[in-house]
Enzyme design. Structure first.
Site, PDB file in Angstrom:
ATOM      1  N   LYS A   1       3.301   1.406  -3.899  1.00  0.00           N
ATOM      2  CA  LYS A   1       2.672   0.638  -4.982  1.00  0.00           C
ATOM      3  C   LYS A   1       3.377   0.758  -6.337  1.00  0.00           C
ATOM      4  CE  LYS A   1      -2.079   0.835  -3.278  1.00  0.00           C
ATOM      5  NZ  LYS A   1      -3.481   1.056  -3.649  1.00  0.00           N
TER       6      LYS A   1
ATOM      7  N   THR B   1       0.828  -1.201   0.000  1.00  0.00           N
ATOM      8  CA  THR B   1       0.000   0.000   0.000  1.00  0.00           C
ATOM      9  C   THR B   1       0.866   1.256   0.000  1.00  0.00           C
ATOM     10  OG1 THR B   1      -1.928   1.019   1.036  1.00  0.00           O
ATOM     11  CG2 THR B   1      -0.350   0.018   2.542  1.00  0.00           C
TER      12      THR B   1
END
Ligand code: ATR
Length: 275
Positions: free
Chosen positions: A68, A64
């Site tokens: 990413k 996350t």
């Protein structure tokens, strides 16, 4: 003693992540014996942390913010949707290799079409923002054959660059916030800016909202986000936060790892109650 299968989410900061709760609920529901950890990793340690997780028997990771896009470089293999999005949120470790996938786009589509009953084919769609989040959802949205998809951004150049990037995949165009054409009503307006996270409300194009517009914020929170409140004030009948996308992208990752698709409705209900 058999070792329990290990998964986790890596981000920075990551303490707010709901992914451990969601994946534990999925594991309970489907009878999968696995554990899911919260792993706070700074950008300079990403490479080392992933390889250590892999070396010590980890089977998969969610990635996350803010890793990413960066994590793509560490993958041996990428799915087409991860490479189109320029970002991965799901890693699978198999045969000593790292496979990168991106389930954000399909997660959004499932929430919109299955949970919220939105017909995307022939729809007029407006996306606010032109950062990483937008890049991840434009391809999957265009696959649904909307009538138009407009990307509006504070910085026009970035919206234009994204529009150029996806122009071969469908009817996509770019504009700035104050130049959003409002001759046709938008069926769907998606907030993909990070303004709300910073407590800011940009000059979103109020005239783009009609009574039948669904306003969808990729962000979610315990209270209504600034965008979802703004949308309601402008008369949008439906203003939804991205809880459904969160649960759906997790279900897709779970399916990739375990080969079982969990039911999302009960988990989504529980998330909203315990959020
Ligand atoms: P993400 O990966 O969440 O998309 P990002 O790549 O940093 O994050 O992109 C953030 C997006 O939010 C951008 O579209 C940014 O607009 P600019 O391209 O003009 O920077 C938008 N954004 C952030 N804060 C904003 C604000 N206060 N007003 C308008 N747009 C904002």
């Amino acid at each position: 003693m058999t070792q329990i299968d290990r998964y986790g989410v890596m981000g920075y900061p990551v303490s707010h992540s709901r992914s451990p709760v969601i994946h534990r609920l999925f594991a309970l529901q489907t009878g999968q014996n696995m554990q899911y950890e919260l792993l706070q990793v700074t950008p300079d340690k990403l490479d080392v942390a992933i390889r250590q997780f892999q070396r010590t028997g980890g089977m998969g990771l969610n990635i996350t913010v803010p890793h990413k896009a960066e994590v793509i470089k560490l993958c041996d293999e990428l799915t087409e949707r991860a490479s189109t999005a320029g970002a991965a949120n799901t890693l699978t470790f198999a045969d000593g290799e790292i496979q990168g996938d991106n389930t954000d786009g399909i997660g959004l589509l499932r929430d919109l079409t299955t949970n919220l009953g939105v017909a995307l084919g022939g729809a007029n769609i407006l996306i606010l923002g032109a950062g990483g989040a937008t890049r991840g959802i434009v391809g999957p949205l265009l696959d649904m054959q909307p009538a138009s998809l407009r990307i509006a951004n504070r910085t026009l150049d970035k919206a234009q660059a994204l529009s150029d990037h996806f122009s071969r995949s469908g009817p996509v165009s770019a504009c700035s916030f104050n130049m959003v054409p409002v001759t046709e009503a938008y069926d769907l307006i998606i907030n993909a800016t990070s303004a709300g996270v910073k407590g800011e409300i940009p000059p979103y194009p109020a005239a783009a909202i009609s009574k039948s517009t669904l306003c969808y914020d990729l962000s979610y929170g315990l209270k209504p986000t600034p965008f979802s409140e703004w949308a309601r004030e402008q008369g949008a009948e439906r203003s939804v936060m991205g809880w459904g996308m969160l649960v759906e992208q997790a279900a897709e990752s779970f399916n990739i790892w375990r080969g079982v698709r969990p039911q999302t409705a009960p988990v989504l209900k529980q998330m909203k109650i315990t959020a």
